[in-house]
Design an enzyme around this catalytic site. Sequence first.
Site, PDB file in Angstrom:
ATOM      1  N   PRO A  71       0.775  -1.240   0.000  1.00 52.03           N
ATOM      2  CA  PRO A  71       0.000   0.000   0.000  1.00 52.03           C
ATOM      3  C   PRO A  71       0.814   1.301   0.000  1.00 52.03           C
ATOM      4  O   PRO A  71       0.499   2.213  -0.756  1.00 52.03           O
ATOM      5  CB  PRO A  71      -0.843  -0.097   1.282  1.00 52.03           C
ATOM      6  CG  PRO A  71      -0.881  -1.545   1.621  1.00 52.03           C
ATOM      7  CD  PRO A  71       0.400  -2.130   1.120  1.00 52.03           C
ATOM      8  N   LYS A 178       3.823   7.305 -13.158  1.00 48.40           N
ATOM      9  CA  LYS A 178       2.547   6.877 -12.570  1.00 48.40           C
ATOM     10  C   LYS A 178       1.916   8.000 -11.733  1.00 48.40           C
ATOM     11  O   LYS A 178       0.722   8.286 -11.846  1.00 48.40           O
ATOM     12  CB  LYS A 178       2.794   5.630 -11.711  1.00 48.40           C
ATOM     13  CG  LYS A 178       1.695   5.252 -10.764  1.00 48.40           C
ATOM     14  CD  LYS A 178       0.450   4.776 -11.478  1.00 48.40           C
ATOM     15  CE  LYS A 178      -0.686   4.487 -10.479  1.00 48.40           C
ATOM     16  NZ  LYS A 178      -1.965   4.294 -11.133  1.00 48.40           N
ATOM     17  N   LYS A 247      -3.436   9.234  -0.895  1.00 48.16           N
ATOM     18  CA  LYS A 247      -2.031   8.819  -0.735  1.00 48.16           C
ATOM     19  C   LYS A 247      -1.245   9.186  -1.987  1.00 48.16           C
ATOM     20  O   LYS A 247      -0.168   9.777  -1.924  1.00 48.16           O
ATOM     21  CB  LYS A 247      -1.938   7.314  -0.485  1.00 48.16           C
ATOM     22  CG  LYS A 247      -0.508   6.811  -0.415  1.00 48.16           C
ATOM     23  CD  LYS A 247      -0.317   5.372  -0.873  1.00 48.16           C
ATOM     24  CE  LYS A 247      -0.472   5.181  -2.345  1.00 48.16           C
ATOM     25  NZ  LYS A 247       0.056   3.902  -2.867  1.00 48.16           N
TER      26      LYS A 247
HETATM   27  P1  NAD Z   1      -4.466  -3.593  -0.868  1.00 47.40           P
HETATM   28  O1  NAD Z   1      -4.543  -2.857   0.433  1.00 47.40           O
HETATM   29  O2  NAD Z   1      -5.691  -4.210  -1.438  1.00 47.40           O
HETATM   30  O3  NAD Z   1      -3.365  -4.764  -0.768  1.00 47.40           O
HETATM   31  C1  NAD Z   1      -2.152  -4.639  -0.087  1.00 47.40           C
HETATM   32  C2  NAD Z   1      -1.732  -6.026   0.416  1.00 47.40           C
HETATM   33  O4  NAD Z   1      -0.478  -5.878   1.109  1.00 47.40           O
HETATM   34  C3  NAD Z   1      -2.717  -6.622   1.415  1.00 47.40           C
HETATM   35  O5  NAD Z   1      -2.988  -7.960   1.072  1.00 47.40           O
HETATM   36  C4  NAD Z   1      -1.981  -6.525   2.738  1.00 47.40           C
HETATM   37  O6  NAD Z   1      -2.351  -7.551   3.656  1.00 47.40           O
HETATM   38  C5  NAD Z   1      -0.543  -6.644   2.291  1.00 47.40           C
HETATM   39  N1  NAD Z   1       0.398  -6.108   3.266  1.00 47.40           N
HETATM   40  C6  NAD Z   1       0.308  -4.948   3.974  1.00 47.40           C
HETATM   41  N2  NAD Z   1       1.388  -4.823   4.775  1.00 47.40           N
HETATM   42  C7  NAD Z   1       2.165  -5.902   4.555  1.00 47.40           C
HETATM   43  C8  NAD Z   1       3.429  -6.326   5.083  1.00 47.40           C
HETATM   44  N3  NAD Z   1       4.082  -5.598   6.004  1.00 47.40           N
HETATM   45  N4  NAD Z   1       3.946  -7.496   4.646  1.00 47.40           N
HETATM   46  C9  NAD Z   1       3.289  -8.254   3.721  1.00 47.40           C
HETATM   47  N5  NAD Z   1       2.096  -7.888   3.193  1.00 47.40           N
HETATM   48  C10 NAD Z   1       1.545  -6.734   3.611  1.00 47.40           C
HETATM   49  O7  NAD Z   1      -3.821  -2.549  -1.884  1.00 47.40           O
HETATM   50  P2  NAD Z   1      -3.929  -2.582  -3.490  1.00 47.40           P
HETATM   51  O8  NAD Z   1      -5.182  -1.903  -3.910  1.00 47.40           O
HETATM   52  O9  NAD Z   1      -3.614  -3.959  -3.977  1.00 47.40           O
HETATM   53  O10 NAD Z   1      -2.727  -1.592  -3.864  1.00 47.40           O
HETATM   54  C11 NAD Z   1      -1.369  -1.985  -3.809  1.00 47.40           C
HETATM   55  C12 NAD Z   1      -0.551  -0.888  -4.480  1.00 47.40           C
HETATM   56  O11 NAD Z   1      -0.995  -0.748  -5.840  1.00 47.40           O
HETATM   57  C13 NAD Z   1      -0.714   0.490  -3.841  1.00 47.40           C
HETATM   58  O12 NAD Z   1       0.524   1.147  -3.891  1.00 47.40           O
HETATM   59  C14 NAD Z   1      -1.752   1.180  -4.739  1.00 47.40           C
HETATM   60  O13 NAD Z   1      -1.634   2.593  -4.732  1.00 47.40           O
HETATM   61  C15 NAD Z   1      -1.371   0.615  -6.093  1.00 47.40           C
HETATM   62  N6  NAD Z   1      -2.453   0.586  -7.088  1.00 47.40           N
HETATM   63  C16 NAD Z   1      -3.726   0.222  -6.725  1.00 47.40           C
HETATM   64  C17 NAD Z   1      -4.702   0.193  -7.706  1.00 47.40           C
HETATM   65  C18 NAD Z   1      -6.136  -0.203  -7.377  1.00 47.40           C
HETATM   66  O14 NAD Z   1      -7.020   0.009  -8.232  1.00 47.40           O
HETATM   67  N7  NAD Z   1      -6.419  -0.790  -6.232  1.00 47.40           N
HETATM   68  C19 NAD Z   1      -4.384   0.511  -9.036  1.00 47.40           C
HETATM   69  C20 NAD Z   1      -3.057   0.847  -9.373  1.00 47.40           C
HETATM   70  C21 NAD Z   1      -2.098   0.874  -8.381  1.00 47.40           C
END
Ligand code: NAD
Length: 318
Positions: A71, A178, A247
Site C-alpha cells: 500500500p 505513474k 495517498k
Molecule cells: P491492498 O490494500 O488491497 O493490498 C495490499 C496487500 O499488502 C494486502 O494484502 C496486505 O495484507 C498486504 N500487506 C500490507 N502490509 C504488509 C506487510 N508488512 N507485509 C506483507 N504484506 C503486507 O492494496 P492494493 O489496492 O492492492 O494496492 C497496492 C498498491 O498498488 C498500492 O501502492 C496502490 O496505490 C497501487 N495501485 C492500486 C490500484 C487499485 O485500483 N487498487 C491501481 C493501481 C495501483
Amino acid sequence: MQHTQPPRIGFIGLGSMGSGMTRNLLKAGFPVVVHDTRLEVLEEFVSLGAEVGASPAAVAAITDVVITMLPTPAIVSEVLNGADGILEGLPDGGTWIDMSTSVPAVADDVRRRGANRGIVVIDAPVSGMSVGAAMGRLQIFIGGDADHVERWRPVFEAMGDPERILHVGPHGAGYATKLMINQLWFSHLVATAEVLAVGVRAGVRLDVLRDSLIASPANSTFLERDVLSILNDGDYDEGFAIALACKDLGLSIDLARSVGVPVEVSSLVEQVYRRARASYGDQAGEMTPFKLYEDLIGQSLRLDGPVDGPVGTQAVPA
Ligand code: NAD
C-alpha cells in the site's frame, strides 16, 4: 531471458492488485512463492500451486526475483529493510521489483545499501485497477536499466498488456510517470466538476454545456469519456478508494517538493480530495470530489438519457 527454467518469482502483497497479478504469473507457468501479513489469503494461492514464504527474507532467499505490491512507501520500506526483510534474504546479484505506487526515496535507499552486493532494483508501478490486474491487462511504467528491464519482460508480460509495458527511463522514472498520470487525472476531475457546477447553476443545461465544452478547445478525455460514469450512472468508482487516491496525491506533492518544483494547482487538488475523504469516508470512490460540487449546488449532475463515450479506451487511471 537467461534462465532455461522459468525463473522463480517471489510475490509480496496479495491485495486487490497483487492477488490478480500473482494468479496470472501462476497461469503463465512461473513458479511463485508468496507472502502476505493476512494469512487467510495464502490458502487460495497454495491451492493454485504457489509456495508460501514465512517472511520477506524467506521469500527472497529462494527466488530469482522478488516483486512487491504494497500500500504505502512506509510499508515497502519495512518489508525491505525490517528484521526478516527482503534485503536480508536476497542473494548477491538478486533483483527486487517494486510495483507499488510509491516514490523513489525508498528504492534509492535500497539501491545504495545493496550496491556492493550487486542488488538490482526496478520500479514498475501500474495502471488498470483490480480488473486490469485480474485480466493481466495492466499498463506498466518501468524505471531502471534497459538490460534489467528486458531480462524481466516476460514476467511483466504475464501481468500486463504487452503493448502498454513501457520502459519510461532510469530508476524512479516509473514511479514519477505513474504519479503524474494520477495527478493530472485527479486535476481534470476537480476542474471539470467545478466548471459543470458553475455552468449548470448559471442556467445552462448540463448536456448542452458538456457538448459545448467538448466542441471547444477546452475539451478533454475526462469530459468526453470518464465523467460519464457519474453523469450517466452516479458511479464514483468505489473500486479505487479515495484514501489511496489521497495517498497518491500526497506522494505526487512530495515528489514535486523533492525536485524543487512549486505545484500550486496540485496542492489545491490534493486539498479538495482530502475534503472529500473527510466528508464521505476513506472507502468512498476516487471520483467523490465531484460530489462536493454537486452538494454545493444542491443538485446531482445527471444526463437525462444514457450517453456513450468513445469506445475501446480505459476509463480511470488507477
Ligand atoms: P491492498 O490494500 O488491497 O493490498 C495490499 C496487500 O499488502 C494486502 O494484502 C496486505 O495484507 C498486504 N500487506 C500490507 N502490509 C504488509 C506487510 N508488512 N507485509 C506483507 N504484506 C503486507 O492494496 P492494493 O489496492 O492492492 O494496492 C497496492 C498498491 O498498488 C498500492 O501502492 C496502490 O496505490 C497501487 N495501485 C492500486 C490500484 C487499485 O485500483 N487498487 C491501481 C493501481 C495501483
